[in-house]
Design a protein around this motif. Sequence first.
Motif, PDB file in Angstrom:
ATOM      1  N   THR A   5       0.731  -1.100  -0.158  1.00 61.02           N
ATOM      2  CA  THR A   5      -0.029   0.057  -0.047  1.00 61.02           C
ATOM      3  C   THR A   5       0.819   1.198  -0.091  1.00 61.02           C
ATOM      4  O   THR A   5       1.740   1.279   0.789  1.00 61.02           O
ATOM      5  CB  THR A   5      -0.970  -0.176   1.210  1.00 61.02           C
ATOM      6  OG1 THR A   5      -1.657  -1.234   1.220  1.00 61.02           O
ATOM      7  CG2 THR A   5      -1.724   1.125   1.174  1.00 61.02           C
ATOM      8  N   SER A   6       0.410   2.204  -1.013  1.00 57.22           N
ATOM      9  CA  SER A   6       1.298   3.442  -1.038  1.00 57.22           C
ATOM     10  C   SER A   6       0.948   4.359   0.283  1.00 57.22           C
ATOM     11  O   SER A   6       0.086   4.434   0.658  1.00 57.22           O
ATOM     12  CB  SER A   6       0.995   3.990  -2.217  1.00 57.22           C
ATOM     13  OG  SER A   6       1.470   5.468  -2.356  1.00 57.22           O
ATOM     14  N   PRO A   7       2.108   5.121   0.702  1.00 59.02           N
ATOM     15  CA  PRO A   7       2.101   5.959   1.715  1.00 59.02           C
ATOM     16  C   PRO A   7       1.419   7.219   1.321  1.00 59.02           C
ATOM     17  O   PRO A   7       0.884   8.232   2.105  1.00 59.02           O
ATOM     18  CB  PRO A   7       3.422   6.127   2.201  1.00 59.02           C
ATOM     19  CG  PRO A   7       4.378   5.898   1.024  1.00 59.02           C
ATOM     20  CD  PRO A   7       3.484   4.909   0.193  1.00 59.02           C
ATOM     21  N   VAL A  49       0.368   7.765 -17.051  1.00 61.10           N
ATOM     22  CA  VAL A  49      -0.252   9.061 -16.403  1.00 61.10           C
ATOM     23  C   VAL A  49      -0.922   8.803 -15.220  1.00 61.10           C
ATOM     24  O   VAL A  49      -0.756   9.590 -14.384  1.00 61.10           O
ATOM     25  CB  VAL A  49      -1.245   9.521 -17.454  1.00 61.10           C
ATOM     26  CG1 VAL A  49      -2.005  10.725 -17.055  1.00 61.10           C
ATOM     27  CG2 VAL A  49      -0.525   9.914 -18.922  1.00 61.10           C
ATOM     28  N   LEU A  50      -1.522   7.708 -14.841  1.00 60.72           N
ATOM     29  CA  LEU A  50      -2.077   7.321 -13.579  1.00 60.72           C
ATOM     30  C   LEU A  50      -1.132   7.317 -12.597  1.00 60.72           C
ATOM     31  O   LEU A  50      -1.641   7.782 -11.532  1.00 60.72           O
ATOM     32  CB  LEU A  50      -3.062   6.171 -13.847  1.00 60.72           C
ATOM     33  CG  LEU A  50      -4.331   5.952 -14.766  1.00 60.72           C
ATOM     34  CD1 LEU A  50      -5.069   4.629 -14.841  1.00 60.72           C
ATOM     35  CD2 LEU A  50      -5.339   7.096 -14.410  1.00 60.72           C
ATOM     36  N   TYR A  51      -0.036   6.742 -12.978  1.00 60.43           N
ATOM     37  CA  TYR A  51       0.889   6.774 -11.810  1.00 60.43           C
ATOM     38  C   TYR A  51       1.601   8.040 -11.671  1.00 60.43           C
ATOM     39  O   TYR A  51       1.867   8.294 -10.540  1.00 60.43           O
ATOM     40  CB  TYR A  51       2.016   5.834 -12.215  1.00 60.43           C
ATOM     41  CG  TYR A  51       1.839   4.288 -11.741  1.00 60.43           C
ATOM     42  CD1 TYR A  51       2.390   3.789 -10.698  1.00 60.43           C
ATOM     43  CD2 TYR A  51       1.336   3.351 -12.882  1.00 60.43           C
ATOM     44  CE1 TYR A  51       2.368   2.634 -10.539  1.00 60.43           C
ATOM     45  CE2 TYR A  51       1.007   2.330 -12.807  1.00 60.43           C
ATOM     46  CZ  TYR A  51       1.420   1.828 -11.434  1.00 60.43           C
ATOM     47  OH  TYR A  51       1.285   0.438 -11.012  1.00 60.43           O
ATOM     48  N   GLY A  55       1.626  12.075  -8.089  1.00 61.46           N
ATOM     49  CA  GLY A  55       2.876  13.143  -7.647  1.00 61.46           C
ATOM     50  C   GLY A  55       4.190  12.133  -8.018  1.00 61.46           C
ATOM     51  O   GLY A  55       4.004  11.114  -8.186  1.00 61.46           O
ATOM     52  N   THR A  56       5.231  12.656  -7.717  1.00 67.09           N
ATOM     53  CA  THR A  56       6.488  12.281  -7.887  1.00 67.09           C
ATOM     54  C   THR A  56       6.738  10.770  -6.848  1.00 67.09           C
ATOM     55  O   THR A  56       7.403   9.813  -7.222  1.00 67.09           O
ATOM     56  CB  THR A  56       7.716  13.111  -7.692  1.00 67.09           C
ATOM     57  OG1 THR A  56       7.414  14.271  -8.415  1.00 67.09           O
ATOM     58  CG2 THR A  56       9.084  12.413  -8.280  1.00 67.09           C
TER      59      THR A  56
END
Length: 207
Positions: A5-7, A49-51, A55-56
């Motif tokens: 899971t992304s922070p 693009v979705l990624y 943000g970076t």
Amino acid sequence: MISLTSPVETRAHHWPAGLKLGLLSLVTFGLFFVDSVIFHGLFLAFVAVLYALPGTVFFKNGWKHLKILWPFVFIVVVWHLFTDELPLGLTVAFRMMSAVGMANLVTMTTRLSDMIDVVHWLTRPLRKLGFNPRVLELSIALVIRMTPVLVSKGQKLTLAWRARSTRRSGWRIILPFTVLALDDADHVAEALKARGGLTNQENQERK
């Protein structure tokens, strides 16, 4: 063990897990009905693009998980180049990267517990046939959580080899990597036994 899971929180984090998994299944299934290399190239750009939208930090985190695909992409493209079927090879490579990329997006924006709840709901009717859904739920959880751990350990083995030799590691780290994987499996199995295993969880759920 770690989670994928992304922070970085995005809007997709608040979408229902069932909706995201359903859309992932439909879109991935639909990709196999299109053979246009241009379409798959554009769709892969759309996934990129979705990624990039959150943000970076999110983009770099997602890219890190997708780097494992490059050896497979290389093999597919080189083989089809050798057989004079480069457009087909690019189609297969783009489709594979898009499908895995979207699946990674779902895991990055969905808690593991929410995905397991969806699996639990889908497999509930199978209880009448004597199937224990806990087995499937636990298998999915272990695969999702242990994959990045094993990848990290493989990378550390490669770095350790490079620190001791000027030759490429190649197949030489396969045996120690297998031993590490088996050792982790033993630890996980012992941990499950110490907690009563699946049988104990099933009994508690019935109570």
